[in-house]
Design a protein around this motif. Structure first.
Motif, PDB file in Angstrom:
ATOM      1  N   LEU A 330       0.835  -1.205   0.000  1.00 54.93           N
ATOM      2  CA  LEU A 330       0.000   0.000   0.000  1.00 54.93           C
ATOM      3  C   LEU A 330       0.868   1.252   0.000  1.00 54.93           C
ATOM      4  CD1 LEU A 330      -2.877  -0.745   2.492  1.00 54.93           C
ATOM      5  CD2 LEU A 330      -2.928  -0.612   0.018  1.00 54.93           C
ATOM      6  N   ARG A 333       2.132   2.450  -3.231  1.00 54.31           N
ATOM      7  CA  ARG A 333       1.209   3.122  -4.143  1.00 54.31           C
ATOM      8  C   ARG A 333       1.395   4.612  -4.046  1.00 54.31           C
ATOM      9  NH1 ARG A 333      -4.782   1.045  -3.710  1.00 54.31           N
ATOM     10  NH2 ARG A 333      -4.404  -1.138  -3.238  1.00 54.31           N
ATOM     11  N   VAL A 335      -0.081   7.612  -3.691  1.00 58.43           N
ATOM     12  CA  VAL A 335      -1.286   8.372  -3.389  1.00 58.43           C
ATOM     13  C   VAL A 335      -0.891   9.668  -2.717  1.00 58.43           C
ATOM     14  CG1 VAL A 335      -3.325   8.444  -1.933  1.00 58.43           C
ATOM     15  CG2 VAL A 335      -2.815   6.417  -3.249  1.00 58.43           C
TER      16      VAL A 335
ATOM     17  N   THR B 268      -3.776   5.664   4.397  1.00 60.62           N
ATOM     18  CA  THR B 268      -2.550   5.269   3.707  1.00 60.62           C
ATOM     19  C   THR B 268      -2.824   4.290   2.574  1.00 60.62           C
ATOM     20  OG1 THR B 268      -1.527   5.398   5.855  1.00 60.62           O
ATOM     21  CG2 THR B 268      -0.192   4.462   4.082  1.00 60.62           C
ATOM     22  N   GLY B 269      -2.331   4.627   1.401  1.00 61.85           N
ATOM     23  CA  GLY B 269      -2.445   3.713   0.283  1.00 61.85           C
ATOM     24  C   GLY B 269      -3.738   3.832  -0.482  1.00 61.85           C
ATOM     25  N   TYR B 270      -4.717   4.605   0.035  1.00 61.63           N
ATOM     26  CA  TYR B 270      -5.999   4.682  -0.657  1.00 61.63           C
ATOM     27  C   TYR B 270      -6.368   6.107  -1.078  1.00 61.63           C
ATOM     28  CZ  TYR B 270      -6.594  -0.109   0.837  1.00 61.63           C
ATOM     29  OH  TYR B 270      -6.429  -1.444   1.020  1.00 61.63           O
ATOM     30  N   PHE B 271      -6.346   7.043  -0.131  1.00 56.91           N
ATOM     31  CA  PHE B 271      -6.682   8.427  -0.492  1.00 56.91           C
ATOM     32  C   PHE B 271      -6.017   9.394   0.474  1.00 56.91           C
ATOM     33  CE2 PHE B 271     -10.100   6.593   2.035  1.00 56.91           C
ATOM     34  CZ  PHE B 271     -10.200   7.479   3.082  1.00 56.91           C
ATOM     35  N   GLU B 472      -6.689   9.093  -8.413  1.00 54.78           N
ATOM     36  CA  GLU B 472      -5.593   8.489  -7.635  1.00 54.78           C
ATOM     37  C   GLU B 472      -5.616   8.943  -6.184  1.00 54.78           C
ATOM     38  OE1 GLU B 472      -2.111   9.232  -9.884  1.00 54.78           O
ATOM     39  OE2 GLU B 472      -2.723   7.888 -11.491  1.00 54.78           O
ATOM     40  N   GLY B 473      -6.784   8.855  -5.573  1.00 52.20           N
ATOM     41  CA  GLY B 473      -6.890   9.112  -4.144  1.00 52.20           C
ATOM     42  C   GLY B 473      -6.980  10.570  -3.743  1.00 52.20           C
TER      43      GLY B 473
END
Lengths: 335, 511, 340
Positions: A330, A333, A335, B268-271, B472-473
């Motif tokens: 994660l 990634r 973001v 974290t890792g999503y938005f 992309e978040g």
């Protein structure tokens, strides 16, 4: 993404990469500590005793790994081991002239049949492995008691040739260890270099896809339980030969040690992954613990609790490490 | 030899209680991209499973290059050169890319039956390079992105020397850019003489790629047309069997005071840094490509996942939500994206499903009251016009649209201020869609604040008062109804990333 | 359109009613009784039946929460070890001079704690299945019992403690009354409360339940804690009956308990089954054992019979009734769903 981000993988992701090295390191450190506490630990006799014990454990662990890789579990192996050991022992007592190899074959066949029945229940009827193996555990254990009529087969009844299975050596190596090594090599080749072997991992990794890919899931499940049974049968003969006695309650609860060896070796309970090398190391670690605890004056009554604690900690660490790896994916990634 | 590489005649397949296919026909030419369309439940998936040998037809004949064949097993299909790429990528996450490519047709030494790893790795590398992928075939499949996994699936199809490749909604989980890549690959396949059966709900996929379209409806064959022979309207009629007059019944609603405000949300890792406000009576569209983090934002607001950063204000007061129950008690409801997995207990009755979220409300101190429960369920089912014989019918017996209405009814059991709708019309047939739009519109005019998550551009533009676009978040644009055009939304959801960055991302994913 | 109309099209069918699993169990029960009383004249003797009932009912207390656990699509194989641990703790405390009343309370608390730990581990580490968690705690709990008592037995409880396992109220064994009360309480909990409804919801579809605001984790922890508590209750009755306790008591109980639950028609896939079925199964297996014991079937054969019963019970639902004959379920059509 900056350079810093890329290097900051979580600590658990690092552990995952070096799991086997870590296990090996732990084994070495443990050995050194035990050796300091009790110098008789690293003597030839003790080591050979330990290694032969571990040989049986690891043979079973290899089979159990295949079962766990398919997302299953087999609690009946202790009973299978006892049943085939008992029948083999009774056979050699009745026919002292029987060649030991035939005794081994006989035990293996009995185990194989037990495993085939269990595999059939799991594969054909889709019974949960935990339930099916719990039921068959009772059946096999009951059969062992019935076959033996509650009596032991003791050392003096067994012919020397049979007891020699565990003490003799092949090409300068103890037969038990030789058999274990042969099994490691054959299994390694089987699961890494044959189609069927890889299909076991495919079924465990994603059963639905496996079906679509034309893999016969039922056949694979049946196969792994049969292999597990066969290995238990083999171990039964080796066990009886090594300890020179066959009883109704031989190896009761031994399946738990075997499962412990697997989870210690990094076999994922969720299925799909597990390595022979890991399982061997897991077995060795457990073998050392079992052997070393009495040497450093830990009461035998503590062993069970310690073993349970080890299983729990090992699966929890597996889970936490897995989480760390996922979290690492994660963080990568952007973001 | 026949003109058709694959021809199916009069295929019928019955499952206990359901006739999944009823004498359907299909003809596929060499080097053709053939779209197969139809509403959910029209029988497309069963049809694919017949071709790939997963199911066996009860009746009918299959001709392959003019010859009558029986496909009884996935292996038979593979030998004929038929490969399928399924809707949800069906890979083995624990195995390597090479193994995934060669699963089912591994290269083995003829004598020893040994797997030839070296050859397989090499061949996999060649295939991946051809498809423009830049990851190592020894990588574990689970470490790849969905788009990369799909490329592996295509490589797998190619490795079998497939003459026919079936793609079942391959673009459903892809971003726009990844879809473009897929189109390119698909055309490349066509030019090589491979025939492609392409199943998709997106008209744009079909018009972009296909030269022929076949439509199924209610398990039957409706017709087959060259793509330039049929208009989108006629196609919809063929799929639905009736004309849809007004698709978006957006009522002008009174927009009231602020009801929900989120400020700098992050996970974290999503938005990261997501902020927007929602008012009473307003429909706020939340859009962006799949994977932009929209559902993740909503689920975090609803308390399903933990937030790492940011604040949530409800009616001006800051709130902290740890679980869905709390969210519902505070007045936030969430309609999940996947109604079968996340929304419904399929074997249960309509009544029990509707009352599940608020079961405590219809009980006396924890003791169930069937009477109260059934009355409440009945009222809500009628309000939302669930079409069923009785509220005791299992929801599994309902059509997709009616199931979705049951999920809506579940929301209305609670006293809500904010309703989050995550892809409310996904997998719902065109007819039921407009009924759902009606419901959404009604809810807004009753004063609920509605957050509408959707990937369908016309839906978002047609229904929303304002539109938040994510990429992309991150939130990249907040557009008013007037400025919300397809172009504006597209631009906000896919402004290109500089090539240097893209390289870095690809590199990071490879490990 | 009358949405409240019950499904009248099929109407009430006696066939459907009697084809319910519970009736099958009762039928088997009667069959077992008939065969047993035919084989042994002592079977239908009131005193014998009463004594037998008192013997097998101790583990039945665990069956009740196990029904909830299996409906949740989980499993708990640590219950027998929990029995041993809580019994050993109680005996040890009493031997150290703690009043018996306090020791009993602590026994219950230990059981509940064991169950709570199981539940907590299962919800905290969702990637681990209940099988592996309870497998580990099964070894640990019994391991702790061994650490405390090694291979000794502890006994000499106060006289009144015997009442639990041996006493009568109005001529009815106290243990039977206690079990019936508990069974009714659990049946009400499962079938008549929102808690029970939520358990079924989780068993059928855990994700949808969570999305619907059901506190899945909390319910799981409560249910596992209940299982631990009832295991401690079993420990009380068992200790009372035996008069002493050792670390290896209740070995194999988990198997008996799971066999009873599964035989009672509770699906191991979760979400299906009723309390009454399991209760019938308790008596079915109990009297089967007693009857077989009367006709001198050795204990080992009983082991086999219980094992086969367990497997038979899970196998029967996999064979579907089709028309007049029994048709075997095709595994190829069934979705492959197997996580331990």
């Amino acid at each position: 993404m900056t350079q810093k981000d890329r290097n900051s993988s979580t600590w658990s992701a690092k552990i995952a990469r070096f799991r086997e090295a870590g296990l090996l390191g732990f084994i070495l450190v443990l050995s050194v500590i035990v050796q300091f506490r009790n110098p008789s630990f690293l003597t030839i006799e003790n080591i050979s005793d330990m290694v032969t014990n571990t040989a049986i454990l690891s043979i079973l662990a290899v089979g159990m790994m295949l079962v766990i890789v398919t997302r299953g579990i087999d609690l009946s192996i202790g009973a299978t081991l006892a049943l085939s050991g008992m029948i083999a022992a009774q056979t050699v007592v009745a026919n002292p002239e029987l060649h030991p190899v035939l005794a081994i074959l006989l035990g293996t066949c009995i185990g194989l049949i037990c495993g085939m029945v269990l595999g059939w229940l799991v594969a054909r009827f889709g019974i949960l492995p935990i339930i099916a193996s719990l039921g068959m555990m009772n059946v096999f254990r009951g059969l062992t008691f019935m076959v033996s009529d509650g009596k032991w087969v003791s050392a003096h009844q067994m012919p020397a040739s049979f007891k020699a299975i565990a003490t003799s050596s092949l090409l300068g190596i103890n037969t038990l260890i030789m058999i274990a090594i042969i099994i490691y090599v054959v299994s390694y080749y089987f699961i890494n270099h044959t189609r069927t072997g890889r299909q076991i991992y495919a079924v465990g990794s994603n059963p639905d896809s496996a079906q679509i890919s034309g893999i016969n899931n039922g056949r694979i499940l049946w196969l792994v339980y049969s292999i597990m049974g066969g290995l238990s049968g083999l171990s039964g003969v080796l066990w009886v030969s090594k300890f020179a006695s066959a009883q109704g309650d031989t190896a009761m609860g031994y399946e738990l040690s075997v499962i412990a060896a697997c989870v210690l070796g990094g076999v994922s309970i969720a299925g799909g992954s597990g390595k022979i090398s890991g399982v061997i190391l897991g077995s060795i670690l457990l073998g050392i613990l079992n052997n070393a605890l009495p040497l450093i004056n830990v009461s035998p009554f503590w062993q069970m609790g310690i073993q349970g604690g080890i299983i729990l900690i090992a699966v929890l660490i597996n889970a936490v490490v897995k989480r760390g790896v996922d979290r690492n994916h994660l963080m990568r990634r952007n973001v | 030899m026949s003109e058709y590489v694959l021809e199916l005649r009069g295929i019928t397949k019955t499952f206990p209680g359901v006739r999944a296919l009823d004498h359907v026909h299909f003809q596929l030419k060499k080097g053709q991209i053939h779209a197969l369309m139809g509403e959910n439940g029209a029988g497309k998936s069963t049809f694919i499973k017949i071709i790939t040998g997963v199911h066996r037809p009860d009746e009918g004949e299959i001709y392959f290059q003019g010859e009558r064949v029986d496909i009884n097993h996935p292996k038979d299909a593979q030998q004929l050169g038929i490969a399928a790429i399924y809707q949800h990528v069906t890979c083995f996450p624990d195995l390597s890319v090479t193994e995934n490519i060669f699963m089912g047709h591994e290269k083995i030494d003829k004598g020893t039956k040994r797997l030839l790893w070296k050859q397989m790795h090499q061949e996999a590398q060649v295939l991946l390079t051809e498809l423009g992928a830049d990851f190592d075939p020894k990588t574990q499949m689970g470490a790849l992105s969905v788009a990369q996994q799909q490329i592996v699936e295509i490589a797998k199809a190619l490795s079998t020397n497939a003459k026919i490749i079936i793609m079942d909604e391959p673009t459903a989980a892809l971003t726009k850019r990844e879809s473009e890549e897929l189109y390119r690959i698909t055309e490349q396949l066509r030019d090589r003489g491979v025939s492609v059966i392409f199943i998709s709900h997106r008209f744009e996929d079909m018009y972009r790629l296909a030269s022929q379209v076949t439509v199924f409806r209610d398990s039957r064959y409706i017709g087959s047309w060259a793509i330039n022979e049929i208009s989108q309207e006629d196609l919809i009629v063929a799929m639905v069997g009736r004309e849809i007059t007004q698709l978006f019944p957006k009522k002008a609603a009174q927009i009231g005071e602020e009801v929900l405000r989120v400020d700098g949300l992050g996970r974290t890792g999503y938005f990261k840094n997501v902020s927007f406000t929602l008012h009473r009576g307003e429909i706020l569209g939340l859009t962006g490509l799949v994977g932009a983090g929209r559902s993740e934002v909503c689920q975090a607001i609803f308390g399903l996942d933990a937030l790492d950063a940011g604040k949530v204000f409800l009616k001006g007061k800051e709130i902290h939500i740890d679980n869905p129950l709390q969210a519902m008690e505070l007045g936030i409801g969430y309609l999940p994206e996947d109604r079968q997995k996340q929304g419904l207990v399929l074997p249960w009755s309509i009544s029990s499903n509707i009352t599940l979220p608020a079961i405590g409300k219809y009980a006396k101190k924890g003791w169930l009251s069937r009477h109260k429960e059934d009355e409440a369920a009945k009222t809500l089912a009628q309000k939302l016009q669930v079409k069923a014989r009785s509220i005791y019918d299992p929801v599994s017996s309902l059509s997709g649209g009616n199931q979705q209405k049951v999920v809506f009814a579940k929301l209305l059991t609670a006293q809500l201020d904010v309703i989050i709708l995550d892809e409310p019309t996904k997998g719902v047939d065109v007819g039921a869609k407009s009924a759902i739009y009606e419901i959404i519109s009604d809810l807004a005019s009753q004063g609920y604040g509605i957050l509408l998550v959707s990937s369908e551009m016309p839906e978002v533009i047609g229904m929303s008062d304002r539109i938040v676009v994510m990429r992309e978040g991150r939130v990249t644009a907040v557009l008013d109804r007037e400025e919300a055009t397809q172009e504006a939304i597209l631009e906000a959801s896919m402004v290109s990333i500089s090539p240097r960055n893209r390289e870095q991302i690809a590199e990071a994913r490879m490990i | 359109m009358d949405l409240l109309r019950r499904d009248n099209e099929k109407g009430f069918s006696w066939k459907g009613f009697f084809l319910q699993w519970e009736w099958m169990l009762i039928l088997i029960f009667l069959l077992v009784t008939a065969i047993n009383s035919y084989l042994s004249p002592y079977y239908l003797n009131y005193d014998n039946l009463r004594d037998a009932t008192m013997t097998f009912l101790d583990k039945a207390f665990i069956v009740l929460p196990m029904v909830l656990i299996i409906i949740l699509a989980d499993i708990d194989i640590s219950v027998a070890s929990t029995v041993a641990l809580s019994a050993v703790v109680m005996a040890d405390l009493y031997a150290m001079g703690v009043p018996m009343e306090v020791a009993i309370l602590i026994c219950l608390a230990v059981g509940a704690l064991c169950g709570f730990i199981n539940g907590w581990l299962i919800v905290r580490f969702k990637e681990l299945s209940a099988v592996i968690v309870t497998l580990a705690t099964m070894i640990i709990y019994r391991g702790i019992a061994y650490m405390m008592l090694e291979d000794q037995a502890v006994g000499q409880f106060p006289e009144w403690f015997k009442f639990l396992g041996w006493g009568y109220v109005f001529g009815i064994p106290f243990i039977l009354i206690a079990f019936v009360v508990c069974a009714i309480a659990f049946a009400l909990l499962l079938h008549k409360t929102t808690f029970g409804r939520r358990i079924y919801a989780i068993g059928n579809n855990p994700t949808a339940s969570r999305f619907s605001g059901v506190q899945v984790d909390r319910i799981k922890i409560i249910v596992f804690t209940l299982a631990g508590l009832m295991a401690a209750v079993t420990a009380l009755f068992l200790t009372s009956r035996m008069g002493s306790t050792r670390p290896n008591v209740a070995t194999g109980y988990e198997l008996d308990v799971i066999a009873m639950v599964v035989l009672g028609g509770i699906s191991t896939a979760g979400g299906k089954g009723r309390m009454i079925g399991a209760v019938i199964a308790v008596f079915l297996i109990g009297y089967l054992r007693y009857g077989l014991g009367l006709i001198n079937i050795p204990a080992q054969a009983l082991l086999i019979i219980i094992g086969l019963l367990l497997i038979g019970a899970v196998m029967v639902p996999k064979l579907k009734i089709r028309g007049s004959g029994w048709r075997k379920a095709k595994p190829a059509d069934a979705p492959v769903k197997r996580a331990l």
